[in-house]
Design an enzyme around this catalytic site. Structure first.
Site, PDB file in Angstrom:
ATOM      1  CG  ASP A  18       1.005   1.033  -1.630  1.00 26.40           C
ATOM      2  OD1 ASP A  18       0.833   2.264  -1.703  1.00 26.40           O
ATOM      3  OD2 ASP A  18       0.064   0.222  -1.555  1.00 26.40           O
ATOM      4  CG  ASN A  66      -0.393   6.415  -8.728  1.00 23.95           C
ATOM      5  OD1 ASN A  66       0.738   5.935  -8.747  1.00 23.95           O
ATOM      6  ND2 ASN A  66      -1.364   5.892  -7.978  1.00 23.95           N
TER       7      ASN A  66
END
Ligand code: IPE
Ligand code: IPE
Ligand code: MG
Length: 240
Positions: A18, A66
């Site tokens: 991330d 996502n």
């Protein structure tokens, strides 16, 4: 570091990669610039695994959530995955990496799925290190898909519902051939798991670190792994 560096090493490390977007933003660049920088890090961390005694590396590349991002970002990421798989194939084969994908392929572009299938086939005899890429992966989605397949077997009379236990369900998960992760690392300072390996990480150790994924180096990886060796895992039993 000598041979001892692999003593008590985690066999399976899973990483939530991330921070690509923030890394790009800090440089005044579009988010995709960060994703490209992040993709480059994968090779370095993968190369470090055998020397660190890590047999399985699982990376979270794209979650079932996502798709909520802009069309530009999603299609840029899909293009990046295709490019990455095409360009890295030779290096992965030569490095003895066995590649697998987890996640639902149904929503992915057929050209991407073809590349994934090909890479799995080309590398399935490799034994040096196992790389699992989570692509369109969500832990809840995985459990739901597994349950659906299990339910079909029950409906067909192949499985007695009374015999179903946690091991039965685990056989239907995308990860059925993998050991559970010993250590889950998340970069970028967020302390949450965002639907990653929900079932499999029941007893995993977690390490949340502030570094953004494109800045995560082999040295920092080694430091995190060294920290793991000091942890005492109990699996619900009394301290030994
Ligand atoms: C992780 O980086 C990569 C993917 C989710 C594809 P992010 O894109 O989430 O980066 P941040 O969290 O916005 O910085
Ligand atoms: C998790 O990161 C997914 C990947 C790294 C691929 P996100 O950036 O999507 O997670 P949230 O939205 O911050 O929870
Ligand atoms: Mg993020």
């Amino acid at each position: 570091m000598g041979k001892d560096s692999t003593r008590n090493a985690p066999e399976h490390v899973a990483i939530i990669m991330d921070g690509n977007g923030r890394w790009a933003q800090a440089r005044g660049k579009p988010r995709l610039f960060g994703h490209h920088a992040g993709a480059k890090r994968v090779r370095e961390i993968l190369e470090a695994c055998p020397e660190q005694g890590v047999k399985y590396l699982t990376i979270f590349a794209f979650s079932t959530e996502n798709w909520k991002r802009t069309q530009t970002e999603v299609s840029g990421l899909m293009k990046l995955f295709k490019r990455y798989l095409t360009h890295e194939t030779k290096a992965l084969v030569e490095a003895g990496v066995c590649v697998r994908f987890i996640g639902d392929r149904i929503r992915l572009d057929e050209n991407l799925v073809a590349l994934m299938d090909e890479l799995e086939l080309l590398t399935c005899h490799n034994t040096k290190v196992n790389l699992t890429v989570a692509l369109n992966y969500g832990g809840r989605d995985e459990v739901a898909r597994a349950t659906k397949r299990l339910a079909r077997e029950v409906a067909a009379g192949k499985i007695d519902p009374e015999s179903v236990d946690a091991e039965t369900l685990a056989r239907f998960l995308d990860t059925y051939v993998l050991p559970d992760p010993d250590l889950v690392i998340r970069t970028s300072g967020e302390a949450r798991i965002s639907n990653f390996l929900l079932w499999q990480s029941a007893y995993s150790e977690y390490e949340f670190i502030d570094t953004l994924w494109p800045d995560f180096t082999r040295d920092e990886f080694a430091r995190v792994l060294a920290g793991y060796t000091n942890r005492e895992r109990r699996f619900g039993a009394v301290p030994g």
